[in-house]
Scaffold this motif. Structure first.
Motif, PDB file in Angstrom:
ATOM      1  N   LYS A   1       1.560  42.370  -3.730  1.00 16.06           N
ATOM      2  CA  LYS A   1       1.674  43.428  -4.740  1.00 16.06           C
ATOM      3  C   LYS A   1       0.331  43.739  -5.406  1.00 16.06           C
ATOM      4  O   LYS A   1       0.080  44.851  -5.823  1.00 16.06           O
ATOM      5  CB  LYS A   1       2.723  43.071  -5.788  1.00 16.06           C
ATOM      6  CG  LYS A   1       2.389  41.866  -6.623  1.00 16.06           C
ATOM      7  CD  LYS A   1       3.488  41.525  -7.602  1.00 16.06           C
ATOM      8  CE  LYS A   1       3.094  40.262  -8.357  1.00 16.06           C
ATOM      9  NZ  LYS A   1       4.164  39.569  -8.948  1.00 16.06           N
ATOM     10  N   SER A   2      -0.541  42.748  -5.493  1.00 14.30           N
ATOM     11  CA  SER A   2      -1.882  42.968  -6.021  1.00 14.30           C
ATOM     12  C   SER A   2      -2.832  43.113  -4.831  1.00 14.30           C
ATOM     13  O   SER A   2      -2.758  42.343  -3.881  1.00 14.30           O
ATOM     14  CB  SER A   2      -2.315  41.787  -6.885  1.00 14.30           C
ATOM     15  OG  SER A   2      -3.625  41.979  -7.350  1.00 14.30           O
ATOM     16  N   GLN A   3      -3.703  44.082  -4.891  1.00 17.86           N
ATOM     17  CA  GLN A   3      -4.638  44.284  -3.776  1.00 17.86           C
ATOM     18  C   GLN A   3      -5.803  43.303  -3.813  1.00 17.86           C
ATOM     19  O   GLN A   3      -6.471  43.090  -2.818  1.00 17.86           O
ATOM     20  CB  GLN A   3      -5.164  45.709  -3.786  1.00 17.86           C
ATOM     21  CG  GLN A   3      -4.080  46.732  -3.494  1.00 17.86           C
ATOM     22  CD  GLN A   3      -4.614  48.150  -3.542  1.00 17.86           C
ATOM     23  OE1 GLN A   3      -5.593  48.443  -4.208  1.00 17.86           O
ATOM     24  NE2 GLN A   3      -3.953  49.032  -2.828  1.00 17.86           N
ATOM     25  N   LEU A   4      -6.034  42.714  -4.985  1.00 17.40           N
ATOM     26  CA  LEU A   4      -7.131  41.768  -5.136  1.00 17.40           C
ATOM     27  C   LEU A   4      -6.628  40.471  -5.750  1.00 17.40           C
ATOM     28  O   LEU A   4      -5.667  40.476  -6.524  1.00 17.40           O
ATOM     29  CB  LEU A   4      -8.223  42.338  -6.053  1.00 17.40           C
ATOM     30  CG  LEU A   4      -9.036  43.513  -5.542  1.00 17.40           C
ATOM     31  CD1 LEU A   4      -9.924  44.056  -6.657  1.00 17.40           C
ATOM     32  CD2 LEU A   4      -9.886  43.099  -4.359  1.00 17.40           C
ATOM     33  N   GLY A   5      -7.302  39.380  -5.409  1.00 18.98           N
ATOM     34  CA  GLY A   5      -7.003  38.086  -5.998  1.00 18.98           C
ATOM     35  C   GLY A   5      -8.298  37.342  -6.261  1.00 18.98           C
ATOM     36  O   GLY A   5      -9.346  37.683  -5.715  1.00 18.98           O
ATOM     37  N   VAL A   6      -8.218  36.339  -7.115  1.00 24.99           N
ATOM     38  CA  VAL A   6      -9.384  35.542  -7.487  1.00 24.99           C
ATOM     39  C   VAL A   6      -9.197  34.119  -6.956  1.00 24.99           C
ATOM     40  O   VAL A   6      -8.133  33.527  -7.126  1.00 24.99           O
ATOM     41  CB  VAL A   6      -9.559  35.504  -9.025  1.00 24.99           C
ATOM     42  CG1 VAL A   6     -10.733  34.616  -9.418  1.00 24.99           C
ATOM     43  CG2 VAL A   6      -9.731  36.907  -9.586  1.00 24.99           C
ATOM     44  N   ALA A   7     -10.243  33.598  -6.327  1.00 25.53           N
ATOM     45  CA  ALA A   7     -10.255  32.214  -5.849  1.00 25.53           C
ATOM     46  C   ALA A   7     -11.372  31.482  -6.578  1.00 25.53           C
ATOM     47  O   ALA A   7     -12.495  31.982  -6.664  1.00 25.53           O
ATOM     48  CB  ALA A   7     -10.501  32.178  -4.343  1.00 25.53           C
ATOM     49  N   VAL A   8     -11.061  30.306  -7.129  1.00 24.61           N
ATOM     50  CA  VAL A   8     -12.044  29.488  -7.836  1.00 24.61           C
ATOM     51  C   VAL A   8     -12.155  28.178  -7.056  1.00 24.61           C
ATOM     52  O   VAL A   8     -11.207  27.403  -6.990  1.00 24.61           O
ATOM     53  CB  VAL A   8     -11.605  29.237  -9.298  1.00 24.61           C
ATOM     54  CG1 VAL A   8     -12.662  28.428 -10.041  1.00 24.61           C
ATOM     55  CG2 VAL A   8     -11.343  30.564 -10.016  1.00 24.61           C
ATOM     56  N   ILE A   9     -13.332  27.974  -6.438  1.00 28.06           N
ATOM     57  CA  ILE A   9     -13.511  26.820  -5.547  1.00 28.06           C
ATOM     58  C   ILE A   9     -14.838  26.110  -5.839  1.00 28.06           C
ATOM     59  O   ILE A   9     -15.758  26.702  -6.400  1.00 28.06           O
ATOM     60  CB  ILE A   9     -13.462  27.239  -4.054  1.00 28.06           C
ATOM     61  CG1 ILE A   9     -14.645  28.134  -3.691  1.00 28.06           C
ATOM     62  CG2 ILE A   9     -12.146  27.923  -3.729  1.00 28.06           C
ATOM     63  CD1 ILE A   9     -14.811  28.360  -2.192  1.00 28.06           C
ATOM     64  N   PRO A  10     -14.943  24.824  -5.448  1.00 27.13           N
ATOM     65  CA  PRO A  10     -16.210  24.104  -5.647  1.00 27.13           C
ATOM     66  C   PRO A  10     -17.357  24.804  -4.906  1.00 27.13           C
ATOM     67  O   PRO A  10     -17.163  25.318  -3.804  1.00 27.13           O
ATOM     68  CB  PRO A  10     -15.953  22.721  -5.034  1.00 27.13           C
ATOM     69  CG  PRO A  10     -14.479  22.595  -4.914  1.00 27.13           C
ATOM     70  CD  PRO A  10     -13.940  23.991  -4.774  1.00 27.13           C
ATOM     71  N   VAL A  11     -18.538  24.798  -5.527  1.00 32.35           N
ATOM     72  CA  VAL A  11     -19.681  25.492  -4.923  1.00 32.35           C
ATOM     73  C   VAL A  11     -20.091  24.891  -3.589  1.00 32.35           C
ATOM     74  O   VAL A  11     -20.702  25.567  -2.771  1.00 32.35           O
ATOM     75  CB  VAL A  11     -20.905  25.542  -5.872  1.00 32.35           C
ATOM     76  CG1 VAL A  11     -20.579  26.297  -7.133  1.00 32.35           C
ATOM     77  CG2 VAL A  11     -21.450  24.161  -6.179  1.00 32.35           C
ATOM     78  N   SER A  12     -19.731  23.640  -3.350  1.00 36.71           N
ATOM     79  CA  SER A  12     -20.117  22.968  -2.108  1.00 36.71           C
ATOM     80  C   SER A  12     -19.193  23.294  -0.938  1.00 36.71           C
ATOM     81  O   SER A  12     -19.415  22.841   0.165  1.00 36.71           O
ATOM     82  CB  SER A  12     -20.125  21.452  -2.337  1.00 36.71           C
ATOM     83  OG  SER A  12     -18.848  21.037  -2.807  1.00 36.71           O
ATOM     84  N   HIS A  13     -18.159  24.087  -1.167  1.00 42.30           N
ATOM     85  CA  HIS A  13     -17.175  24.385  -0.133  1.00 42.30           C
ATOM     86  C   HIS A  13     -17.110  25.877   0.190  1.00 42.30           C
ATOM     87  O   HIS A  13     -17.603  26.706  -0.561  1.00 42.30           O
ATOM     88  CB  HIS A  13     -15.784  23.915  -0.574  1.00 42.30           C
ATOM     89  CG  HIS A  13     -15.635  22.433  -0.578  1.00 42.30           C
ATOM     90  ND1 HIS A  13     -16.195  21.636  -1.537  1.00 42.30           N
ATOM     91  CD2 HIS A  13     -14.992  21.607   0.278  1.00 42.30           C
ATOM     92  CE1 HIS A  13     -15.902  20.369  -1.280  1.00 42.30           C
ATOM     93  NE2 HIS A  13     -15.173  20.330  -0.181  1.00 42.30           N
ATOM     94  N   GLN A  14     -16.445  26.160   1.313  1.00 42.99           N
ATOM     95  CA  GLN A  14     -16.187  27.538   1.720  1.00 42.99           C
ATOM     96  C   GLN A  14     -14.705  27.821   1.510  1.00 42.99           C
ATOM     97  O   GLN A  14     -13.857  26.942   1.678  1.00 42.99           O
ATOM     98  CB  GLN A  14     -16.529  27.739   3.204  1.00 42.99           C
ATOM     99  CG  GLN A  14     -18.004  27.558   3.525  1.00 42.99           C
ATOM    100  CD  GLN A  14     -18.869  28.611   2.873  1.00 42.99           C
ATOM    101  OE1 GLN A  14     -18.562  29.787   2.902  1.00 42.99           O
ATOM    102  NE2 GLN A  14     -19.965  28.177   2.260  1.00 42.99           N
ATOM    103  N   LEU A  15     -14.400  29.055   1.171  1.00 39.38           N
ATOM    104  CA  LEU A  15     -13.018  29.470   0.991  1.00 39.38           C
ATOM    105  C   LEU A  15     -12.335  29.611   2.350  1.00 39.38           C
ATOM    106  O   LEU A  15     -12.912  30.166   3.284  1.00 39.38           O
ATOM    107  CB  LEU A  15     -12.979  30.820   0.262  1.00 39.38           C
ATOM    108  CG  LEU A  15     -11.603  31.437   0.033  1.00 39.38           C
ATOM    109  CD1 LEU A  15     -10.771  30.588  -0.916  1.00 39.38           C
ATOM    110  CD2 LEU A  15     -11.754  32.852  -0.529  1.00 39.38           C
ATOM    111  N   SER A  16     -11.115  29.118   2.458  1.00 42.07           N
ATOM    112  CA  SER A  16     -10.309  29.342   3.661  1.00 42.07           C
ATOM    113  C   SER A  16      -9.491  30.610   3.417  1.00 42.07           C
ATOM    114  O   SER A  16      -8.605  30.621   2.564  1.00 42.07           O
ATOM    115  CB  SER A  16      -9.375  28.163   3.916  1.00 42.07           C
ATOM    116  OG  SER A  16      -8.378  28.541   4.855  1.00 42.07           O
ATOM    117  N   LEU A  17      -9.815  31.668   4.152  1.00 43.10           N
ATOM    118  CA  LEU A  17      -9.096  32.942   3.971  1.00 43.10           C
ATOM    119  C   LEU A  17      -7.627  32.791   4.348  1.00 43.10           C
ATOM    120  O   LEU A  17      -6.754  33.398   3.720  1.00 43.10           O
ATOM    121  CB  LEU A  17      -9.771  34.050   4.772  1.00 43.10           C
ATOM    122  CG  LEU A  17     -11.166  34.428   4.268  1.00 43.10           C
ATOM    123  CD1 LEU A  17     -11.835  35.408   5.208  1.00 43.10           C
ATOM    124  CD2 LEU A  17     -11.116  34.988   2.859  1.00 43.10           C
TER     125      LEU A  17
END
Length: 157
Positions: free
Chosen positions: A56-72
């Motif tokens: 329902k939302s076109q955008l979302g926010v992910a907050v992750i440790p700077v040493s890691h990559q986001l898993s889409l």
């Protein structure tokens, strides 16, 4: 004073602001913050915006440790979306009211659904951008979740 700091003050939560001299040549804003402030990278989190398909939302926010990559794949699953991809930086700036490298999960122009990596719950305090490059806000992960109406999920690769 940034909208992030104002939001934390208004909510009457405990927080500390840390300032450092931002190097415009830095390739990683989060890693630069950790090094400049002498913090473990597990305590410094970056804010990423994703475009969501089938949500329902076109955008979302992910907050992750700077040493890691986001898993889409993991962030799409956490939001219950079909697919997630990194949001266009210009869209991220326009939607949040912050510039890339200084996007805070707190006090954004438009409230977006937010996920915080579950590793944050292992830390008594975490640092996220306070709304501009060279400025971090330190607070408990649960206060961050309360401020942003976030959930915790395993979202790193």
């Amino acid at each position: 004073m940034t909208p992030a700091i104002n939001s934390a003050k208004k909510a009457k939560i405990a927080f500390t602001v840390h300032e450092y001299q931002h190097d415009p040549g830095s390739e990683s804003y989060g890693e630069e913050a950790a090094a400049a402030l002498g913090l473990d990278q597990a305590q410094v989190f970056k804010t990423l915006l994703v475009s969501l398909t089938g949500h329902k939302s076109q955008l979302g926010v992910a907050v992750i440790p700077v040493s890691h990559q986001l898993s889409l794949k993991a962030i799409a699953k956490a939001f219950g979306a079909k697919k997630a991809e990194m949001a266009d930086p210009k869209v991220a700036e326009r939607t949040t009211g912050y510039i890339v490298g200084g996007i805070s999960p707190i006090g954004q122009k438009k409230a977006l659904p937010t996920m915080i990596d579950s590793s944050a719950e292992l830390q008594p305090q975490i640092n996220v951008s306070a709304g501009k490059r060279g400025l971090e806000i330190e607070l408990s992960p649960h206060d961050l979740a309360k401020l942003t109406r976030a959930s915790f999920a395993d979202i790193v690769a």
